[in-house]
Design an enzyme around this catalytic site. Structure first.
Site, PDB file in Angstrom:
ATOM      1  N   GLU A 226     -16.387   5.062  -6.932  1.00  0.00           N
ATOM      2  CA  GLU A 226     -15.639   3.860  -7.303  1.00  0.00           C
ATOM      3  C   GLU A 226     -16.599   2.673  -7.354  1.00  0.00           C
ATOM      4  O   GLU A 226     -16.713   1.909  -6.396  1.00  0.00           O
ATOM      5  CB  GLU A 226     -14.499   3.596  -6.319  1.00  0.00           C
ATOM      6  CG  GLU A 226     -13.488   4.739  -6.265  1.00  0.00           C
ATOM      7  CD  GLU A 226     -12.343   4.475  -5.304  1.00  0.00           C
ATOM      8  OE1 GLU A 226     -12.386   3.409  -4.636  1.00  0.00           O
ATOM      9  OE2 GLU A 226     -11.428   5.303  -5.220  1.00  0.00           O
TER      10      GLU A 226
ATOM     11  N   SER B  26      -5.968   1.947   4.322  1.00  0.00           N
ATOM     12  CA  SER B  26      -6.693   1.392   3.175  1.00  0.00           C
ATOM     13  C   SER B  26      -7.516   0.185   3.596  1.00  0.00           C
ATOM     14  O   SER B  26      -7.039  -0.685   4.339  1.00  0.00           O
ATOM     15  CB  SER B  26      -5.718   0.972   2.072  1.00  0.00           C
ATOM     16  OG  SER B  26      -6.386   0.241   1.065  1.00  0.00           O
TER      17      SER B  26
ATOM     18  N   GLN C 285       0.834  -1.200   0.000  1.00  0.00           N
ATOM     19  CA  GLN C 285       0.000   0.000   0.000  1.00  0.00           C
ATOM     20  C   GLN C 285       0.873   1.255   0.000  1.00  0.00           C
ATOM     21  O   GLN C 285       0.574   2.243  -0.675  1.00  0.00           O
ATOM     22  CB  GLN C 285      -0.923   0.012   1.221  1.00  0.00           C
ATOM     23  CG  GLN C 285      -1.919   1.153   1.229  1.00  0.00           C
ATOM     24  CD  GLN C 285      -2.917   1.079   0.091  1.00  0.00           C
ATOM     25  OE1 GLN C 285      -3.279  -0.006  -0.346  1.00  0.00           O
ATOM     26  NE2 GLN C 285      -3.353   2.228  -0.403  1.00  0.00           N
TER      27      GLN C 285
END
Length: 373
Positions: free
Chosen positions: A243, A190, A165
């Site tokens: 998204e 995340s 990440q």
């Protein structure tokens, strides 16, 4: 017999009767004396002013008190306070970091092979996800395939290590010439690091927008416990742009409620906090579209102690999840008995460090094509 003799006998009888009467009167008088004397020495006992006088309740041995079948009985459960950072409902975003470790991960492609699933795929065997997420994710895709016979779905984002990440974040900063990334979450912040989230792509156009056949997935994912995590209408709250390819597992009851009430995860976590256990009559109660009844309430974590006492219903199915912020969320499946967990028949174990290294190498190849984080 002479009159003189008869007169003498009458005198004797009279005297005898008189004597008996006198004796009887003496005995009656004596009894009366003793009774009156006893009454004079009897003292009335007054009730104590310090004791509340109530009529004695006489129990009927034949009476039976039946318990209220609608009344929930709670018992105390001691849980690790640090477990508030674990569970299906943890909130991970730009403000709340995920403290990962010991995730129960399975390889998506390996599980597909073992279960003879061929209606979707992942990039390769290093793409992993939490074990409890694989089942509902696969069921959703299978149902989609049965409707549209479309086998082009590809898992193009799943669990990520913190190191990977960070790599994604650094690359995005370098490519866009800014000081911070506006598209990629910082390492530790995340959802992909939890194993609860995954991203769709598809093999024909290498792009997933939740349109066409795929519109069914975005509209029905709540039935399998998933939410579309980031939408344009909630961008100011989540901090991320729309998204449609990013799905997050939260469990069926919560996904249903969030979808029905147009709530993002941040809003839902705040809502549950307004329904603490202490307010027994104000727990969040609702039914889903299949008639299943749920009760949800919040228990604040005891951050000054290693343990937190969480009240849970006795004899009823329930689940506990931390919210990764300040406490625990208890979900009660009303009318359902507790589930006895069984050992999984199929497992996946990462048996070498080489798998982890390959995962990082393979994931890094997708950096340029990602538009979701």
């Amino acid at each position: 017999m002479s009159k003189k003799k008869i007169s003498k006998e009458k005198s004797i009888q009279h005297a005898k009767m008189t004597t008996e009467i006198v004796i009887s009167l003496v005995l009656v008088g004596a009894c009366a004396f003793f009774i009156r004397n006893g009454l004079n020495h009897t003292k009335k006992i007054e009730p104590s002013p310090y004791v509340e006088q109530k009529a004695a309740d006489i129990e009927d041995p034949t009476a039976t008190t039946l318990p209220d079948p609608n009344q929930t009985i709670y018992e105390s459960l001691s849980v690790e306070t640090k477990s508030k950072f674990r569970g299906d409902l943890i909130l991970v975003n730009k403000e709340h970091q995920y403290f990962g470790g010991s995730e129960d991960l399975v390889s998506i492609t390996d599980m597909n092979y073992e279960n003879e699933i061929d209606c979707f795929s992942a990039v390769d065997s290093t793409y992993t996800i939490l074990r409890q997420v694989y089942g509902p994710m696969t069921k959703m895709i299978q149902d989609f395939y049965e409707l549209y016979h479309n086998d082009t779905l590809l898992i193009y984002g799943s669990y990520r290590t913190t190191d990977f990440q960070q790599e994604l974040y650094d690359n995005d900063v370098a490519n866009n010439g800014g000081e911070e990334s506006t598209r990629v979450a910082k390492a530790g912040f995340s959802e992909h690091e939890t194993g609860l989230a995954f991203d769709f792509s598809e093999t024909e156009n290498n792009d997933y927008q939740g349109t066409g056949d795929f519109e069914w997935i975005n509209a029905n994912c709540y039935k399998y416990g998933f939410i579309v995590r980031y939408t344009s209408s909630k961008e100011k709250i989540t901090g991320f742009q729309n998204e449609p390819w990013h799905f997050r597992y939260v469990g069926i009851p919560h996904a249903y409620y969030m979808d029905s009430n147009d709530l993002c995860l941040e809003e839902y976590i705040d809502l549950i906090r307004e329904h603490p256990y202490d307010k027994l009559k104000d727990h969040l109660e609702f039914s889903d579209d299949k008639g299943n009844d749920y009760e949800v309430y919040f228990v604040k974590s005891d951050d000054g102690s290693d343990k937190t006492t969480v009240p849970v219903p006795a004899g009823v199915r329930y689940e506990i999840s931390g919210n990764n912020v300040d406490g625990f969320i208890v979900t009660v499946y009303k009318g359902q008995k507790p589930i006895v967990e069984e050992t999984p028949t199929k497992t996946f174990e990462d048996t070498s460090e080489e798998n982890t290294e390959n995962s990082e190498d393979t994931d890094s190849e997708e950096t340029e094509e990602y538009n979701e984080y």
